[in-house]
Design an enzyme around this catalytic site. Structure first.
Site, PDB file in Angstrom:
ATOM      1  N   SER A 242      27.579 -32.443   5.120  1.00  0.00           N
ATOM      2  CA  SER A 242      27.548 -33.897   4.961  1.00  0.00           C
ATOM      3  C   SER A 242      28.707 -34.350   4.085  1.00  0.00           C
ATOM      4  CB  SER A 242      26.225 -34.320   4.338  1.00  0.00           C
ATOM      5  OG  SER A 242      26.159 -33.858   3.007  1.00  0.00           O
ATOM      6  N   LYS A 243      28.764 -35.647   3.876  1.00  0.00           N
ATOM      7  CA  LYS A 243      29.898 -36.213   3.125  1.00  0.00           C
ATOM      8  C   LYS A 243      30.080 -35.576   1.757  1.00  0.00           C
ATOM      9  CE  LYS A 243      27.321 -38.370   5.588  1.00  0.00           C
ATOM     10  NZ  LYS A 243      25.985 -37.792   5.604  1.00  0.00           N
ATOM     11  N   ARG A 244      28.960 -35.202   1.157  1.00  0.00           N
ATOM     12  CA  ARG A 244      29.100 -34.663  -0.201  1.00  0.00           C
ATOM     13  C   ARG A 244      29.770 -33.293  -0.225  1.00  0.00           C
ATOM     14  NH1 ARG A 244      25.130 -31.079  -1.155  1.00  0.00           N
ATOM     15  NH2 ARG A 244      23.610 -30.961   0.537  1.00  0.00           N
ATOM     16  N   HIS A 245      30.058 -32.744   0.950  1.00  0.00           N
ATOM     17  CA  HIS A 245      30.791 -31.479   0.994  1.00  0.00           C
ATOM     18  C   HIS A 245      32.289 -31.709   1.055  1.00  0.00           C
ATOM     19  CE1 HIS A 245      26.809 -29.996   2.445  1.00  0.00           C
ATOM     20  NE2 HIS A 245      27.120 -29.047   1.603  1.00  0.00           N
TER      21      HIS A 245
END
Length: 478
Positions: A242-245
């Site tokens: 996800s974006k947090r990666h």
RNA sequence: GUCCCCAUCGUCUAGUCCGGCCCAGGACACCGGCCUUUCACGCCGGCGACGGGGGUUCAAAUCCCCCUGGGGACGCCA
């Protein structure tokens, strides 16, 4: 003689955002299988979700695929333009008694799911409208497919083998919304069938949809295609990507200075391998890839390995191309280019000097700015260590020599540096580092002769004297 | 919760289908060393895994079962 019809695969993204790493790999696997088998790769945009689909997303997806070099043979087809196919199929199922209208309200459905959960079962629709005879006034109905209640549905998967589902686990899925648009599971089946798709290659997250899709194929009288469910790509922490990666969109990697070929190479090796080989050209991949060789295990996206691969590709790229790329990216770093011949030379020199020590084009460009900007800013640590009273003499001496030189090159500079070493009885590093900091502001740079050559006589003198003056000014204040 | 999938170094993987050649090979990362005007590149070396338990077998990373762990799916999203 091969009796089986030519392979037809498709990539069918929903335009609700950028093309991400996972989608790109699905596209790649489809594309490779098509190219390997000499089949067709079809692009279809699944835009039946009017709420979330955007034209920008479609553009971003097309741009991503083009950049990766994954060319399609047909399409892009848009599901919103194929409404007639879905309507006809839904009518057919309705007429055959294989589908029915459902008037249940949101609340009703929610209560049903809660009840099922409370009973320790999978939340699902109980099929109550199968028996409902009269329409509910004022309620636009959805159309549901009558799922087979008894027996098993078996998926013969090219990657996973045989996967068996108990039909009792499946409920009557909505195939047409109350506004008349088709739902995903329905549109996919109708499209894949009417487009003659022979192999459905997609992510493992669709495995659970497959039995109901198979029932739809059968209900509609379509031949069932072959399926291949590739394992998902997870983040570094093994959780869903996800974006947090960090960067997950394909275009972000382009902007970060990655080569499409490096990304393709990396993505191909995620879930697929050919012995110990790590580096694959596109030709290699087309020749060696087979969807059946894809592994079953989900894999974590490893940015470091991608970076390493990119460095490999960068080092194989010609100086001319690197110079072009750097020139293209420099303005965004505050460098104004004038297009002169001298500048072109400098660009090529920078490319040559930085090629071995950069992993991405952005990194390379950042490192190159120092040779194009007028002013250097010193790294605090470097300045503290090397721009000190003890080194002022060296800076001045180098400047004095440079002043008498017409041209800066390894040939003209080597004797000067060697001379200073000898006369002062010090090692090269004692001279090179202060000069390096004075010229680049950093303790890290290409070879000092290369740096001086790129900068040119005037800039070298200016920077050496400025550094010397700075130290002088500082000590007089003390 | 229910169903489905998966399980070899921190990570990507080879080996698993057709058990012995595997006291498990390669790559990234990491740690040392060499090269060297710094950094990087390159080269050499090191660290490091068959999740656990039961079977089957002369022999299991490889076959079977259970457990555990991870992931996915359960929408008028795709």
């Amino acid at each position: 003689m091969n009796a089986s019809p030519p392979l037809r695969v498709r990539f069918a993204p929903s335009p609700t955002g950028h093309l991400h790493i996972g989608g790109a790999r699905t596209a790649l696997f489809n594309w490779l299988e098509a190219r390997h088998q000499g089949g067709s790769f079809i692009l279809r945009i699944e835009d039946t979700d009017a709420e979330r689909s955007t034209a920008e997303s479609i553009q971003a997806i097309l741009e991503s695929l083009r950049w990766l070099g994954l060319d399609w043979d047909e399409g892009p087809y848009l599901q919103t333009q194929r409404r007639a196919f879905y309507d006809e199929a839904a009518q057919r199922l309705l007429a055959a008694g294989k589908a029915y209208r459902c008037y249940c309200s949101k609340e009703e459905l929610e209560a049903m799911r809660e009840a099922a959960k409370a009973r320790g079962e999978k939340p699902r629709y109980d099929g109550r409208c199968r028996a409902r005879s009269a329409p509910v006034p004022g309620v636009p109905p959805v159309v549901r497919f009558k799922t087979e209640a008894a027996g098993d549905t078996v998926v013969h998967d090219l990657i996973l083998g045989e996967v068996r589902f108990n039909n009792a686990e499946l409920d009557d899925l909505v195939i047409q919304r109350s506004d008349g648009t088709p739902t995903y599971n329905f549109a996919v089946v109708v499209d894949d069938a009417t487009m003659g798709i022979t192999h459905v290659i997609r992510g493992n997250d669709h495995l659970n949809n497959t039995p109901r899709q198979i029932q739809l194929y059968q209900g509609l009288g379509y031949p069932v295609p072959r399926f291949a469910h590739a394992p998902l790509i997870l983040g570094t922490d093994k959780a869903r990507l996800s974006k947090r990666h960090g960067a997950t969109s394909v275009l972000a990697y382009r902007d970060l200075g990655y080569f499409p070929q490096a990304l393709v190479n990396y993505l191909a090796r995620l879930g697929w391998s050919h012995g110990d080989q790590e580096v694959f050209s596109l030709q290699d991949l087309i020749r060696l890839f087979s969807i059946q060789d894809v592994g079953k295990t989900a894999s974590a996206f490893n940015p470091e390995k991608l970076l390493w691969l990119n460095g490999l590709y960068l080092r194989q790229t010609s100086m001319e191309e690197l110079a072009r790329e750097v020139a293209r990216r420099l303005p965004a770093h505050g460098v104004i280019l004038n297009g002169s011949a001298a500048e072109a030379t400098k660009l090529r020199q920078a490319a040559a000097a930085l090629r071995e020590r950069s992993k991405t084009l952005e990194e390379m460009t950042t490192a190159a700015t120092i040779y194009f900007l007028d002013e250097v800013s010193y790294d605090a640590k470097a300045e503290r260590k090397f721009l000190v009273p003890e080194t002022v003499g060296i800076l001045e001496e180098v400047a004095a020599h440079v002043e008498r030189l017409d041209e800066l090159s390894e040939a003209t500079l080597t004797p000067i540096f060697n001379g200073i070493c000898e006369e002062r009885g010090v090692k090269m590093v004692a001279i090179a580092q202060p000069v390096r900091v004075a010229l680049t502001g950093s303790t890290v740079s290409p070879g000092i002769y290369e740096v001086m050559q790129m900068l040119g006589r005037e800039a070298v003198l200016r920077r050496l004297r400025r550094a010397a003056a700075l130290v002088g000014g500082r000590s007089s204040v003390q």
